[in-house]
Design a protein around this motif. Structure first.
Motif, PDB file in Angstrom:
ATOM      1  N   SER A 158      -2.900 106.830  48.681  1.00  0.00           N
ATOM      2  CA  SER A 158      -4.256 107.362  48.555  1.00  0.00           C
ATOM      3  C   SER A 158      -4.390 108.145  47.257  1.00  0.00           C
ATOM      4  N   CYS A 159      -3.318 108.813  46.880  1.00  0.00           N
ATOM      5  CA  CYS A 159      -3.420 109.573  45.645  1.00  0.00           C
ATOM      6  C   CYS A 159      -2.973 108.698  44.495  1.00  0.00           C
ATOM      7  N   CYS A 170      -2.845 114.215  43.506  1.00  0.00           N
ATOM      8  CA  CYS A 170      -3.762 114.768  44.471  1.00  0.00           C
ATOM      9  C   CYS A 170      -3.280 116.117  44.950  1.00  0.00           C
ATOM     10  N   LEU A 192      -2.311 117.170  47.700  1.00  0.00           N
ATOM     11  CA  LEU A 192      -1.162 117.235  48.591  1.00  0.00           C
ATOM     12  C   LEU A 192       0.166 117.103  47.853  1.00  0.00           C
ATOM     13  N   THR A 193       0.076 116.819  46.594  1.00  0.00           N
ATOM     14  CA  THR A 193       1.275 116.481  45.840  1.00  0.00           C
ATOM     15  C   THR A 193       2.568 117.196  46.234  1.00  0.00           C
ATOM     16  N   CYS A 211       3.281 116.176  50.114  1.00  0.00           N
ATOM     17  CA  CYS A 211       3.470 114.757  50.418  1.00  0.00           C
ATOM     18  C   CYS A 211       4.625 114.188  49.633  1.00  0.00           C
ATOM     19  N   LYS A 231       4.817 109.470  48.606  1.00  0.00           N
ATOM     20  CA  LYS A 231       4.217 108.614  47.602  1.00  0.00           C
ATOM     21  C   LYS A 231       5.232 108.026  46.640  1.00  0.00           C
ATOM     22  N   ASP A 234      -1.269 106.951  55.747  1.00  0.00           N
ATOM     23  CA  ASP A 234      -0.473 107.836  54.909  1.00  0.00           C
ATOM     24  C   ASP A 234       0.038 109.012  55.749  1.00  0.00           C
TER      25      ASP A 234
HETATM   26  S1  FES Z   1      -1.280 111.325  49.136  1.00  0.00           S
HETATM   27 FE1  FES Z   1      -1.352 112.477  47.274  1.00  0.00          FE
HETATM   28  S2  FES Z   1       0.681 113.200  47.086  1.00  0.00           S
HETATM   29 FE2  FES Z   1       0.770 111.915  48.843  1.00  0.00          FE
END
Ligand code: FES
Ligand code: FES
Lengths: 152, 152
Positions: free
Chosen positions: A92-93, A100, A102-103, A106, A109, B9
């Motif tokens: 998504s990012c 994004c 959430l970096t 998350c 990714k 995700d």
């Molecule tokens: S969705 Fe953006 S860092 Fe994982």
DNA sequence: TAGTATACGACCAATTATGTCGGCGTTTCA
DNA sequence: TGAAACGCCGACATAATTGGTCGTATACTA
């Protein structure tokens, strides 16, 4: 999810249509749209995008229209999709630029980026020609093989 | 386009989180949601879907929560995505059941179905364990290789 | 039986995808 | 030289999908 947009679908269909008719000088958006029963104006916009991306050559005026700017063999499905829907990221990012919000949290990714590349590789290995060739109903014709390796 | 939904995700993130903590008996949706800063109620629903799909075991009451129902190694990313977003088809039309209205005209979906299978194969070859393992920052650790062949 | 948790469906909000319209520039050809 | 056939472009309008919330019911523990 994980689905081509209709635009990309239309784009691929149109290119395939053109690839199947190498003799014709140019086909108008309307011609192609009618052949598949898809909205002409929408297809026109799509073809314009593909033209801007350099995949097609356009010609205005009567008997004008669009034609492939290169060999069908030299145009990959990836290019088409990319031209129409922009760069794709399975996550998504985007991870590019600023990533994004959430970096930090998350952590998923990074490995998925590999998957992303793999899929892109598959798409890149498929040409419009491959799509067009697949027409002969029972042909075992050109069996195009694409081998992709994924290393996590 | 060609992008995982946030739900998928989130689901993957949550499973990875669980996989990284094999010792814990169960973690509540809220625990996991807080860890990543994602909406707790939404994650709860996602985890419920995964539970229905048999990927997780749930336990209500105090100290309840969710736990993997199998080895992380035995849960593929494909299963997770499938459980959350349903079966995926790269083509706009499902081709199954009754197909879409364009069926007779659209000749592109057949070759793309192969691509679809290829991508599904890639996703199937990746386990939650693979995602979790990838944690060690500079490790060259387990180099998981997935080889996929695409024959058009 | 109070407290903490999952389960589930209805609902709303945000985003994205799809399709339409109107005006303009170009080329052809009668 | 001007109408017809075409591409070009941006601004809409609409539909579909996703993302997220709420309320309530149910299950388990201490
Ligand atoms: S969705 Fe953006 S860092 Fe994982
Ligand atoms: S999109 Fe349905 S048949 Fe091609």
């Amino acid at each position: 999810m994980l689905k081509l947009t209709k635009k990309a679908d239309y784009g691929l269909m149109a290119l395939k249509y053109l690839a199947e008719r190498p003799e014709t000088v140019a086909l108008s958006a309307k011609d192609i749209a009618d052949a598949y029963g898809i909205p002409a104006q929408l297809l026109a916009k799509i073809l314009q995008q593909l033209t801007r991306a350099g995949l097609l050559r356009s010609h205005a005026g009567m008997n004008g229209g669009y034609a492939l700017s290169r060999e069908a063999r030299e145009i990959s499905a990836y290019e088409v999709i990319h031209a129409i829907d922009g760069p794709f990221f399975i996550t998504s990012c985007t991870k590019g630029a600023k990533g994004c919000e959430l970096t930090p949290s998350c952590t998923i990714k990074e490995p998925l980026a590999r998957v992303n590349d793999t899929i892109a590789g598959v798409l890149k290995s498929i040409s419009i020609q491959d799509l067009a060739e697949h027409e002969h109903p029972h042909g075992r014709g050109h069996e195009v093989k694409a081998l992709v390796s994924l290393t996590l």
